[in-house]
Write a protein that holds these residues in place. Structure first.
Motif, PDB file in Angstrom:
ATOM      1  N   ILE A 129       0.741  -1.330   0.082  1.00  0.00           N
ATOM      2  CA  ILE A 129      -0.262   0.064  -0.077  1.00  0.00           C
ATOM      3  C   ILE A 129       1.076   1.311   0.068  1.00  0.00           C
ATOM      4  N   ARG A 130       2.184   1.142   0.646  1.00  0.00           N
ATOM      5  CA  ARG A 130       3.056   2.155   0.447  1.00  0.00           C
ATOM      6  C   ARG A 130       3.253   2.764  -0.912  1.00  0.00           C
ATOM      7  N   PHE A 131       3.270   1.808  -2.025  1.00  0.00           N
ATOM      8  CA  PHE A 131       3.590   2.087  -3.204  1.00  0.00           C
ATOM      9  C   PHE A 131       2.299   2.206  -4.096  1.00  0.00           C
ATOM     10  N   GLY A 132       1.469   1.137  -3.698  1.00  0.00           N
ATOM     11  CA  GLY A 132       0.085   1.184  -4.727  1.00  0.00           C
ATOM     12  C   GLY A 132      -0.978   2.370  -4.306  1.00  0.00           C
ATOM     13  N   TYR A 133      -0.953   2.813  -3.176  1.00  0.00           N
ATOM     14  CA  TYR A 133      -1.652   3.767  -2.823  1.00  0.00           C
ATOM     15  C   TYR A 133      -0.925   5.347  -2.842  1.00  0.00           C
ATOM     16  N   GLY A 134       0.344   4.869  -3.232  1.00  0.00           N
ATOM     17  CA  GLY A 134       1.208   6.268  -3.104  1.00  0.00           C
ATOM     18  C   GLY A 134       1.422   6.983  -4.739  1.00  0.00           C
ATOM     19  N   PHE A 135       1.334   6.058  -5.677  1.00  0.00           N
ATOM     20  CA  PHE A 135       1.857   6.521  -6.788  1.00  0.00           C
ATOM     21  C   PHE A 135       0.841   7.305  -7.514  1.00  0.00           C
ATOM     22  N   PRO A 136      -0.483   7.478  -7.157  1.00  0.00           N
ATOM     23  CA  PRO A 136      -1.250   8.587  -7.618  1.00  0.00           C
ATOM     24  C   PRO A 136      -0.918   9.882  -7.157  1.00  0.00           C
ATOM     25  N   PHE A 137      -0.638   9.884  -5.975  1.00  0.00           N
ATOM     26  CA  PHE A 137      -0.085  11.380  -5.180  1.00  0.00           C
ATOM     27  C   PHE A 137       1.195  11.679  -5.864  1.00  0.00           C
ATOM     28  N   ALA A 138       1.993  10.818  -6.154  1.00  0.00           N
ATOM     29  CA  ALA A 138       3.292  11.025  -6.894  1.00  0.00           C
ATOM     30  C   ALA A 138       2.988  11.626  -8.325  1.00  0.00           C
ATOM     31  N   LEU A 139       1.968  11.279  -9.040  1.00  0.00           N
ATOM     32  CA  LEU A 139       1.604  11.614 -10.258  1.00  0.00           C
ATOM     33  C   LEU A 139       1.013  12.804 -10.200  1.00  0.00           C
ATOM     34  N   ILE A 140       0.219  13.220  -9.222  1.00  0.00           N
ATOM     35  CA  ILE A 140      -0.604  14.484  -9.109  1.00  0.00           C
ATOM     36  C   ILE A 140       0.569  15.635  -8.716  1.00  0.00           C
ATOM     37  N   TYR A 141       1.376  15.367  -7.695  1.00  0.00           N
ATOM     38  CA  TYR A 141       2.710  16.049  -7.499  1.00  0.00           C
ATOM     39  C   TYR A 141       3.236  16.443  -8.624  1.00  0.00           C
ATOM     40  N   LEU A 142       3.745  15.507  -9.318  1.00  0.00           N
ATOM     41  CA  LEU A 142       4.535  15.687 -10.782  1.00  0.00           C
ATOM     42  C   LEU A 142       3.734  16.659 -11.769  1.00  0.00           C
ATOM     43  N   ALA A 143       2.460  16.553 -11.695  1.00  0.00           N
ATOM     44  CA  ALA A 143       1.570  17.438 -12.732  1.00  0.00           C
ATOM     45  C   ALA A 143       1.462  18.794 -12.309  1.00  0.00           C
ATOM     46  N   GLY A 144       1.479  18.835 -10.768  1.00  0.00           N
ATOM     47  CA  GLY A 144       1.291  20.033 -10.198  1.00  0.00           C
ATOM     48  C   GLY A 144       2.601  21.149 -10.545  1.00  0.00           C
ATOM     49  N   LEU A 145       3.601  20.340 -10.688  1.00  0.00           N
ATOM     50  CA  LEU A 145       4.675  21.143 -10.776  1.00  0.00           C
ATOM     51  C   LEU A 145       4.746  21.394 -12.272  1.00  0.00           C
ATOM     52  N   ASN A 146       4.364  20.744 -13.025  1.00  0.00           N
ATOM     53  CA  ASN A 146       4.358  20.833 -14.582  1.00  0.00           C
ATOM     54  C   ASN A 146       3.205  21.883 -15.070  1.00  0.00           C
ATOM     55  N   LEU A 147       2.053  21.859 -14.675  1.00  0.00           N
ATOM     56  CA  LEU A 147       0.819  22.565 -15.024  1.00  0.00           C
ATOM     57  C   LEU A 147       0.752  23.759 -14.228  1.00  0.00           C
ATOM     58  N   VAL A 148       1.124  23.751 -12.917  1.00  0.00           N
ATOM     59  CA  VAL A 148       0.891  24.897 -12.088  1.00  0.00           C
ATOM     60  C   VAL A 148       1.920  25.771 -12.022  1.00  0.00           C
ATOM     61  N   ALA A 149       3.067  25.245 -11.699  1.00  0.00           N
ATOM     62  CA  ALA A 149       4.261  25.958 -11.475  1.00  0.00           C
ATOM     63  C   ALA A 149       5.052  26.126 -12.806  1.00  0.00           C
ATOM     64  N   GLN A 206       7.610   0.165  -9.013  1.00  0.00           N
ATOM     65  CA  GLN A 206       7.224  -0.623  -7.957  1.00  0.00           C
ATOM     66  C   GLN A 206       5.841  -1.142  -7.742  1.00  0.00           C
ATOM     67  N   THR A 207       4.658  -0.259  -7.873  1.00  0.00           N
ATOM     68  CA  THR A 207       3.431  -0.781  -7.989  1.00  0.00           C
ATOM     69  C   THR A 207       3.551  -1.966  -8.817  1.00  0.00           C
ATOM     70  N   ILE A 208       3.835  -1.902 -10.070  1.00  0.00           N
ATOM     71  CA  ILE A 208       3.507  -2.863 -10.984  1.00  0.00           C
ATOM     72  C   ILE A 208       4.408  -3.942 -10.606  1.00  0.00           C
ATOM     73  N   VAL A 209       5.466  -4.182 -10.154  1.00  0.00           N
ATOM     74  CA  VAL A 209       6.282  -5.189  -9.844  1.00  0.00           C
ATOM     75  C   VAL A 209       5.720  -6.095  -8.478  1.00  0.00           C
ATOM     76  N   MET A 210       5.250  -5.351  -7.655  1.00  0.00           N
ATOM     77  CA  MET A 210       4.732  -5.887  -6.407  1.00  0.00           C
ATOM     78  C   MET A 210       3.259  -6.323  -6.599  1.00  0.00           C
ATOM     79  N   ALA A 211       2.580  -5.825  -7.413  1.00  0.00           N
ATOM     80  CA  ALA A 211       1.070  -6.046  -7.700  1.00  0.00           C
ATOM     81  C   ALA A 211       1.133  -7.502  -8.752  1.00  0.00           C
ATOM     82  N   ALA A 212       2.358  -7.450  -9.469  1.00  0.00           N
ATOM     83  CA  ALA A 212       2.292  -8.610 -10.150  1.00  0.00           C
ATOM     84  C   ALA A 212       2.823  -9.760  -9.306  1.00  0.00           C
ATOM     85  N   TRP A 213       3.613  -9.542  -8.406  1.00  0.00           N
ATOM     86  CA  TRP A 213       4.255 -10.534  -7.527  1.00  0.00           C
ATOM     87  C   TRP A 213       3.006 -11.146  -6.612  1.00  0.00           C
ATOM     88  N   MET A 214       2.338  -9.989  -5.918  1.00  0.00           N
ATOM     89  CA  MET A 214       1.021 -10.569  -5.280  1.00  0.00           C
ATOM     90  C   MET A 214      -0.008 -11.308  -6.081  1.00  0.00           C
TER      91      MET A 214
END
Length: 301
Positions: free
Chosen positions: A37-57, A204-212
């Motif tokens: 869950i650290r990665f699986g529920y974290g990557f959307p926030f990471a993408l939002i942060y990246l998009a914010g720096l690109n589109l807003v900043a 990491q989400t893709i790797v762990m999800a595939a493993w699980m």
């Protein structure tokens, strides 16, 4: 005060909070699910942060290269392995010794930083790292009835080797993340760190999800069922990871991870002030050593 210092302290605080949330969920999810869950529920926030720096900043997206993709993937896999090894330590009766060895990460990070990135550490920096590691080890073993004989006899035992391996993988992971971020070469340290974080968490989400899906499908289902609590783990985890990668983009890994040991001081203070748990002399000495190491690093780094 250099910018990487408050960023590292904030990252350590977020990591401490994330660990507490993960421990709360471990009973419902198990080790694999709580890690995922650290990665699986974290990557959307990471993408939002990246998009914010690109589109807003208005920061432009970097152009990734082969070095970036390889370094990021190596770092992501090493972090997963290191986490599993650290959790595995708790299955041993004398796990405290192994856990103490796992705290040698800053020392190993300095070695890997030299070997992989060619980064050197000043003599005062080496002293600070060693003092900090000594303090962390004291805190790690403070609550365990460990005699000198037991410590010596277990130094070459399985827990010690697993602890050292965990620290090594964490060290390689941190150095790899710095290498990946620096390989982008711009447009600035915030975007480099955010882009690296987004790539790594998705990987990491893709790797762990595939493993699980292959080995533990029930854990994947449980991760979805407990989504309400998992979302907070993902959010806090990404905040911490963003801090770590940003700080390591600005400063050498060995210094960042050494300063990050302030997390143990946060844990110690919360257990003492909030939970009113008993403290021992070793823990006090350990905290003093960590604070001394941090002061030295802030002066010389």
């Amino acid at each position: 005060m250099d910018l990487w210092i408050p960023i590292t302290i904030a990252a350590a605080f977020c990591q401490n909070l994330r660990s507490a949330l993960q421990k709360h969920l471990k009973g419902k999810l198990g080790t694999t699910g709580a890690t995922f869950i650290r990665f699986g529920y974290g990557f959307p926030f990471a993408l939002i942060y990246l998009a914010g720096l690109n589109l807003v900043a208005g920061y432009g997206l970097p152009s990734p290269n082969v070095e970036f993709f390889v370094a990021g993937a190596v770092g992501g896999i090493c972090q997963i392995i290191a986490t599993f090894l650290l959790v595995y330590l708790f299955s041993f009766r004398n796990f405290a010794v192994g856990t103490a060895y796992s705290k040698t990460e800053p020392v190993q990070a300095a070695i890997f930083g030299l070997l992989i990135l060619g980064e050197t550490v000043t003599p005062a920096g080496v002293l600070a790292i060693l003092i900090g590691v000594a303090g962390v080890i004291l805190i790690s073993v403070a609550q365990s009835p460990l005699t000198a004989r037991n410590v010596i006899s277990s130094m070459a035992g399985k827990p010690a080797l697993i602890g050292l391996a965990s620290a090594a993988f964490f060290g390689i992971s941190a150095v790899s993340y710095r290498g990946a971020s620096l390989s982008l070469g711009g447009p600035n340290f915030l975007m480099q760190a955010a882009f690296t974080l987004a790539y790594v968490t998705v990987f990491q989400t893709i790797v762990m999800a595939a493993w699980m899906r292959w080995r533990e499908p029930e854990q994947l289902v449980a991760s979805g069922v407990n989504w309400r609590a998992a979302v907070f783990v993902g959010l806090v985890g990404v905040l911490g990871s963003a801090g770590w990668v940003t700080a390591m983009t600005l400063q050498k890994v060995a210094y960042v991870r050494s300063l990050g040991q302030i997390e143990l001081v946060f844990t110690f203070l919360s257990s003492w002030l909030v939970f009113r748990e008993r403290i021992v002399f070793q823990e006090i000495v350990g905290c003093v050593l960590i604070v001394l190491a941090i002061l030295i690093i802030m002066l010389v780094a």
